[in-house]
Design an enzyme around this catalytic site. Sequence first.
Site, PDB file in Angstrom:
ATOM      1  N   ASN A   7       6.415   6.642  37.193  1.00 61.48           N
ATOM      2  CA  ASN A   7       6.203   8.099  37.415  1.00 61.48           C
ATOM      3  C   ASN A   7       4.632   8.464  37.980  1.00 61.48           C
ATOM      4  OD1 ASN A   7       4.968  10.823  36.903  1.00 61.48           O
ATOM      5  ND2 ASN A   7       6.284  11.168  35.215  1.00 61.48           N
ATOM      6  N   HIS A  10       0.601  11.348  38.620  1.00 58.80           N
ATOM      7  CA  HIS A  10      -0.726  11.316  38.363  1.00 58.80           C
ATOM      8  C   HIS A  10      -1.449  10.832  39.512  1.00 58.80           C
ATOM      9  CE1 HIS A  10      -0.923  12.710  34.500  1.00 58.80           C
ATOM     10  NE2 HIS A  10      -0.040  11.761  33.811  1.00 58.80           N
ATOM     11  N   ARG A  18      -9.051  17.044  44.512  1.00 58.30           N
ATOM     12  CA  ARG A  18      -9.793  17.246  45.615  1.00 58.30           C
ATOM     13  C   ARG A  18      -9.298  17.991  46.699  1.00 58.30           C
ATOM     14  NH1 ARG A  18     -14.432  14.670  47.717  1.00 58.30           N
ATOM     15  NH2 ARG A  18     -14.924  14.858  45.644  1.00 58.30           N
ATOM     16  N   HIS A  47       7.723  14.956  38.886  1.00 58.06           N
ATOM     17  CA  HIS A  47       7.868  16.112  38.223  1.00 58.06           C
ATOM     18  C   HIS A  47       7.638  17.371  39.153  1.00 58.06           C
ATOM     19  CE1 HIS A  47       7.372  18.416  34.379  1.00 58.06           C
ATOM     20  NE2 HIS A  47       8.001  19.098  35.190  1.00 58.06           N
ATOM     21  N   ARG A  49       6.689  20.481  39.092  1.00 54.02           N
ATOM     22  CA  ARG A  49       6.587  21.754  37.927  1.00 54.02           C
ATOM     23  C   ARG A  49       6.659  23.043  38.637  1.00 54.02           C
ATOM     24  NH1 ARG A  49       3.613  19.146  33.340  1.00 54.02           N
ATOM     25  NH2 ARG A  49       3.787  21.308  32.380  1.00 54.02           N
ATOM     26  N   ARG A  53       1.273  21.948  39.906  1.00 57.43           N
ATOM     27  CA  ARG A  53      -0.111  21.497  39.741  1.00 57.43           C
ATOM     28  C   ARG A  53      -0.407  20.019  40.176  1.00 57.43           C
ATOM     29  NH1 ARG A  53      -0.156  20.764  33.109  1.00 57.43           N
ATOM     30  NH2 ARG A  53       0.632  23.038  33.609  1.00 57.43           N
ATOM     31  N   HIS A  54       0.648  19.251  40.258  1.00 60.13           N
ATOM     32  CA  HIS A  54       0.326  17.857  41.164  1.00 60.13           C
ATOM     33  C   HIS A  54       1.491  17.745  42.089  1.00 60.13           C
ATOM     34  CE1 HIS A  54       3.332  16.879  37.962  1.00 60.13           C
ATOM     35  NE2 HIS A  54       2.621  16.857  37.008  1.00 60.13           N
ATOM     36  N   GLU A  74      11.938  14.898  37.640  1.00 61.05           N
ATOM     37  CA  GLU A  74      11.876  15.741  36.297  1.00 61.05           C
ATOM     38  C   GLU A  74      11.573  17.242  36.802  1.00 61.05           C
ATOM     39  OE1 GLU A  74       8.656  14.546  33.935  1.00 61.05           O
ATOM     40  OE2 GLU A  74       9.336  12.257  33.769  1.00 61.05           O
ATOM     41  N   THR A 105       3.944  16.651  30.090  1.00 57.99           N
ATOM     42  CA  THR A 105       5.000  17.151  29.179  1.00 57.99           C
ATOM     43  C   THR A 105       4.674  16.342  27.767  1.00 57.99           C
ATOM     44  OG1 THR A 105       6.334  16.671  30.998  1.00 57.99           O
ATOM     45  CG2 THR A 105       7.334  17.319  28.956  1.00 57.99           C
ATOM     46  N   GLU A 155      16.755  10.888  27.502  1.00 58.52           N
ATOM     47  CA  GLU A 155      15.554  10.120  27.556  1.00 58.52           C
ATOM     48  C   GLU A 155      14.730  10.363  26.743  1.00 58.52           C
ATOM     49  OE1 GLU A 155      13.066  10.103  31.044  1.00 58.52           O
ATOM     50  OE2 GLU A 155      11.201   9.768  30.090  1.00 58.52           O
ATOM     51  N   HIS A 222       7.120   8.325  27.990  1.00 57.58           N
ATOM     52  CA  HIS A 222       5.944   9.108  27.575  1.00 57.58           C
ATOM     53  C   HIS A 222       5.017   8.177  26.660  1.00 57.58           C
ATOM     54  CE1 HIS A 222       3.830  12.807  27.268  1.00 57.58           C
ATOM     55  NE2 HIS A 222       3.285  12.443  26.622  1.00 57.58           N
ATOM     56  N   GLY A 223       3.910   7.883  27.111  1.00 58.74           N
ATOM     57  CA  GLY A 223       2.786   7.431  26.266  1.00 58.74           C
ATOM     58  C   GLY A 223       2.956   5.980  26.375  1.00 58.74           C
ATOM     59  N   GLY A 244       4.152   6.219  33.563  1.00 58.14           N
ATOM     60  CA  GLY A 244       3.285   6.767  34.497  1.00 58.14           C
ATOM     61  C   GLY A 244       1.600   6.525  34.321  1.00 58.14           C
ATOM     62  N   HIS A 245       1.219   7.241  33.359  1.00 60.98           N
ATOM     63  CA  HIS A 245      -0.151   7.188  33.335  1.00 60.98           C
ATOM     64  C   HIS A 245      -0.744   5.670  33.139  1.00 60.98           C
ATOM     65  CE1 HIS A 245      -4.011   7.920  31.016  1.00 60.98           C
ATOM     66  NE2 HIS A 245      -4.049   8.859  31.850  1.00 60.98           N
TER      67      HIS A 245
END
Length: 273
Positions: A7, A10, A18, A47, A49, A53-54, A74, A105, A155, A222-223, A244-245
């Site tokens: 993912n 990020h 920026r 994703h 959204r 936002r990203h 997503e 999410t 998922e 997730h996570g 992702g993160h």
Amino acid sequence: MLKLGVNIDHVATLREARYRGRSHGDPDPVAAALICEAAGAHGITAHLREDRRHMQDRDIWKLREVIQTRLNLEMANAPEIVAIALKLKPDIICLVPERRQEVTTEGGLDVVGNERAITETSKKMNDAGIEVSLFIAPDPAQIAASARTGSQFIELHTGAFAERFTGPDTCSSRREEAHSSREQSESLLTSAATIQKDDELQRLISGAKQAHALGLKVNAGHGLNYVNLAALSGVPHLVELNIGHSIISRAVTVGLSAAVKEMLHLMETYRGT
Ligand code: PXP
């Protein structure tokens, strides 16, 4: 073999910090996607959204053009985004709940409460040759409802499971150990794997079994990170993990290619039993 979908949201989060409102800027999520693929990732997840936002629209169109693996979009089950997906034709969509206040999410989709709308979207996507996945908590009623929608995948939301591993002793310090050598990495895997099969892990195990018995294919995400991954090895029937993160964070210190390869290396231990 357990597949990895990276993912890359990020990467866009960092760029938007920026360059919000501009038509360019670094880092470029599309360039990141290509690095992930070259490092062995089996798919790219992004994703779009509703509040953009990203990921921006231009990102997903470019991704569709250049990536060679699988594009997993997503998205919320919102008319504007559904229309975009039907034109974009990702390989698969993953329906997720969206709340403006959340950073990422946070919860699973309520399929029980939105079964008819999700069934309609699932049919539209399938008719357009797009597979459908539903991001849900490992909850028996949500899994049963997911099977009725005609979607191909669920998922499983691993957020609550991942929370079991947060804390100074299980996260920050041990993460570095996991990367320092193969031996240390393997011993960390063993110790993480022996963490008791607590309630959250049991919920994932029975959720995966239930979904599989109902004919659904099972992804998870997730996570997930370099520390908690090993404990997931006991969850059967997993096809793909969406991560992702932790990978994007790790990339800050070792580079994206190395971060993806490290994750793939840890995923080789997946047994599903
Ligand atoms: N899967 C889904 C459906 C997501 O929405 C996200 C992002 O929240 C992820 C996987 C990846 O989660 P993380 O960034 O925590 O790895």
